[in-house]
Write a protein that holds these residues in place. Structure first.
Motif, PDB file in Angstrom:
ATOM      1  N   SER A  47      21.656  -2.709  -4.002  1.00 23.38           N
ATOM      2  CA  SER A  47      22.308  -3.845  -3.341  1.00 23.38           C
ATOM      3  C   SER A  47      21.228  -4.716  -2.700  1.00 23.38           C
ATOM      4  N   LYS A  48      21.614  -5.911  -2.273  1.00 23.96           N
ATOM      5  CA  LYS A  48      20.654  -6.802  -1.609  1.00 23.96           C
ATOM      6  C   LYS A  48      20.103  -6.160  -0.343  1.00 23.96           C
ATOM      7  N   ALA A  49      20.951  -5.446   0.383  1.00 24.08           N
ATOM      8  CA  ALA A  49      20.505  -4.775   1.608  1.00 24.08           C
ATOM      9  C   ALA A  49      19.495  -3.670   1.286  1.00 24.08           C
ATOM     10  N   GLU A  50      19.742  -2.918   0.218  1.00 25.28           N
ATOM     11  CA  GLU A  50      18.815  -1.851  -0.177  1.00 25.28           C
ATOM     12  C   GLU A  50      17.485  -2.425  -0.654  1.00 25.28           C
ATOM     13  N   VAL A  51      17.548  -3.519  -1.392  1.00 24.38           N
ATOM     14  CA  VAL A  51      16.317  -4.183  -1.838  1.00 24.38           C
ATOM     15  C   VAL A  51      15.518  -4.657  -0.626  1.00 24.38           C
ATOM     16  N   ALA A  52      16.197  -5.272   0.338  1.00 20.14           N
ATOM     17  CA  ALA A  52      15.519  -5.746   1.545  1.00 20.14           C
ATOM     18  C   ALA A  52      14.879  -4.581   2.301  1.00 20.14           C
ATOM     19  N   GLU A  53      15.576  -3.458   2.378  1.00 22.40           N
ATOM     20  CA  GLU A  53      15.038  -2.274   3.056  1.00 22.40           C
ATOM     21  C   GLU A  53      13.801  -1.738   2.335  1.00 22.40           C
ATOM     22  N   ASN A  54      13.868  -1.664   1.009  1.00 31.81           N
ATOM     23  CA  ASN A  54      12.719  -1.198   0.225  1.00 31.81           C
ATOM     24  C   ASN A  54      11.527  -2.142   0.372  1.00 31.81           C
ATOM     25  N   LYS A  55      11.806  -3.448   0.364  1.00 30.51           N
ATOM     26  CA  LYS A  55      10.728  -4.428   0.521  1.00 30.51           C
ATOM     27  C   LYS A  55      10.042  -4.267   1.881  1.00 30.51           C
ATOM     28  N   GLU A  56      10.841  -4.052   2.913  1.00 28.79           N
ATOM     29  CA  GLU A  56      10.289  -3.868   4.247  1.00 28.79           C
ATOM     30  C   GLU A  56       9.413  -2.615   4.295  1.00 28.79           C
ATOM     31  N   MET A  57       9.864  -1.568   3.639  1.00 28.36           N
ATOM     32  CA  MET A  57       9.123  -0.317   3.624  1.00 28.36           C
ATOM     33  C   MET A  57       7.784  -0.472   2.873  1.00 28.36           C
ATOM     34  N   LEU A  58       7.777  -1.286   1.819  1.00 27.87           N
ATOM     35  CA  LEU A  58       6.585  -1.459   0.990  1.00 27.87           C
ATOM     36  C   LEU A  58       5.668  -2.581   1.465  1.00 27.87           C
ATOM     37  N   GLU A  59       6.036  -3.225   2.550  1.00 30.22           N
ATOM     38  CA  GLU A  59       5.388  -4.452   3.007  1.00 30.22           C
ATOM     39  C   GLU A  59       3.861  -4.458   2.970  1.00 30.22           C
ATOM     40  N   ASP A  60       3.194  -3.475   3.473  1.00 31.90           N
ATOM     41  CA  ASP A  60       1.725  -3.491   3.523  1.00 31.90           C
ATOM     42  C   ASP A  60       1.083  -2.611   2.458  1.00 31.90           C
ATOM     43  N   THR A  61       1.815  -2.320   1.411  1.00 31.38           N
ATOM     44  CA  THR A  61       1.310  -1.475   0.336  1.00 31.38           C
ATOM     45  C   THR A  61       0.292  -2.241  -0.508  1.00 31.38           C
ATOM     46  N   ALA A  62      -0.772  -1.565  -0.859  1.00 32.23           N
ATOM     47  CA  ALA A  62      -1.789  -2.157  -1.739  1.00 32.23           C
ATOM     48  C   ALA A  62      -2.379  -1.050  -2.606  1.00 32.23           C
ATOM     49  N   ILE A  63      -2.840  -1.438  -3.770  1.00 31.40           N
ATOM     50  CA  ILE A  63      -3.550  -0.502  -4.637  1.00 31.40           C
ATOM     51  C   ILE A  63      -4.768  -1.233  -5.194  1.00 31.40           C
ATOM     52  N   GLU A  64      -5.902  -0.581  -5.077  1.00 25.42           N
ATOM     53  CA  GLU A  64      -7.139  -1.179  -5.580  1.00 25.42           C
ATOM     54  C   GLU A  64      -7.717  -0.281  -6.659  1.00 25.42           C
ATOM     55  N   PHE A  65      -7.805  -0.835  -7.862  1.00 19.60           N
ATOM     56  CA  PHE A  65      -8.444  -0.143  -8.984  1.00 19.60           C
ATOM     57  C   PHE A  65      -9.850  -0.707  -9.107  1.00 19.60           C
ATOM     58  N   ARG A  66     -10.839   0.164  -9.102  1.00 19.35           N
ATOM     59  CA  ARG A  66     -12.232  -0.276  -9.220  1.00 19.35           C
ATOM     60  C   ARG A  66     -12.777   0.067 -10.614  1.00 19.35           C
ATOM     61  N   LYS A  67     -13.771  -0.703 -11.042  1.00 16.36           N
ATOM     62  CA  LYS A  67     -14.345  -0.512 -12.376  1.00 16.36           C
ATOM     63  C   LYS A  67     -15.049   0.823 -12.536  1.00 16.36           C
ATOM     64  N   ASP A  68     -15.420   1.464 -11.410  1.00 17.49           N
ATOM     65  CA  ASP A  68     -16.040   2.789 -11.507  1.00 17.49           C
ATOM     66  C   ASP A  68     -14.987   3.888 -11.683  1.00 17.49           C
ATOM     67  N   MET A  69     -13.748   3.465 -11.926  1.00 15.06           N
ATOM     68  CA  MET A  69     -12.609   4.352 -12.208  1.00 15.06           C
ATOM     69  C   MET A  69     -12.160   5.141 -10.972  1.00 15.06           C
ATOM     70  N   THR A  70     -12.432   4.611  -9.783  1.00 21.08           N
ATOM     71  CA  THR A  70     -11.861   5.153  -8.560  1.00 21.08           C
ATOM     72  C   THR A  70     -10.805   4.166  -8.072  1.00 21.08           C
ATOM     73  N   PHE A  71      -9.913   4.644  -7.209  1.00 26.36           N
ATOM     74  CA  PHE A  71      -8.875   3.765  -6.695  1.00 26.36           C
ATOM     75  C   PHE A  71      -8.533   4.170  -5.270  1.00 26.36           C
ATOM     76  N   THR A  72      -7.909   3.232  -4.552  1.00 33.02           N
ATOM     77  CA  THR A  72      -7.341   3.501  -3.240  1.00 33.02           C
ATOM     78  C   THR A  72      -5.918   2.981  -3.242  1.00 33.02           C
ATOM     79  N   PHE A  73      -4.980   3.841  -2.868  1.00 33.91           N
ATOM     80  CA  PHE A  73      -3.575   3.464  -2.732  1.00 33.91           C
ATOM     81  C   PHE A  73      -3.260   3.489  -1.246  1.00 33.91           C
ATOM     82  N   SER A  74      -2.911   2.326  -0.702  1.00 33.03           N
ATOM     83  CA  SER A  74      -2.629   2.207   0.730  1.00 33.03           C
ATOM     84  C   SER A  74      -1.130   2.078   0.936  1.00 33.03           C
TER      85      SER A  74
END
Length: 127
Positions: A47-74
């Motif tokens: 639902s729109k409310a569930e989507v809004a809740e999920n978006k709020e939860m994911l707000e500061d999420t980031a993933i960085e893939f580096r060419k040296d084949m390491t990554f950071t998931f924030s």
């Protein structure tokens, strides 16, 4: 008459720039290797409310893939590990185990992925 040609030229230039921006990029280590920050999500089953809740939860999420084949998931905490790319699948391995990310679309500025067979797709923007 000159104004007409100028308006047409500007309109066509804008349309061409938008088309270039939406053109998909080949999936490769080079195109995936950057920091991606959460932007939006696609989930038609919520639902729109569930989507809004999920978006709020994911707000500061980031993933960085580096060419040296390491990554950071924030997401709440930073998880670091390694990754590999096969076709449109990224396998990440960190201290919590493995995840498989499916790339549904990638451009220079945006990547759309889902994780571990989830139907929900997460849209990340290049940072």
């Amino acid at each position: 008459m000159k104004k007409y040609f100028l308006l047409v030229f500007l309109f066509l230039s804008t349309v061409q720039l938008q088309a270039q921006e939406k053109t998909e990029t080949p999936i490769s280590i080079e195109t995936v290797s950057k920091k991606w920050v959460f932007f939006d999500l696609i989930n038609t089953k919520l639902s729109k409310a569930e989507v809004a809740e999920n978006k709020e939860m994911l707000e500061d999420t980031a993933i960085e893939f580096r060419k040296d084949m390491t990554f950071t998931f924030s997401f709440i905490v930073d998880l670091e590990g390694s990754w590999k790319l096969e076709n449109n699948k990224i396998t990440t391995t960190d201290r919590r185990g493995k995840n498989i990310w499916t790339i549904h679309k990638i451009t220079e500025k945006e990547i759309v992925m889902s994780r571990n067979e989830a139907e929900q797709q997460i849209i990340f923007k290049a940072n």
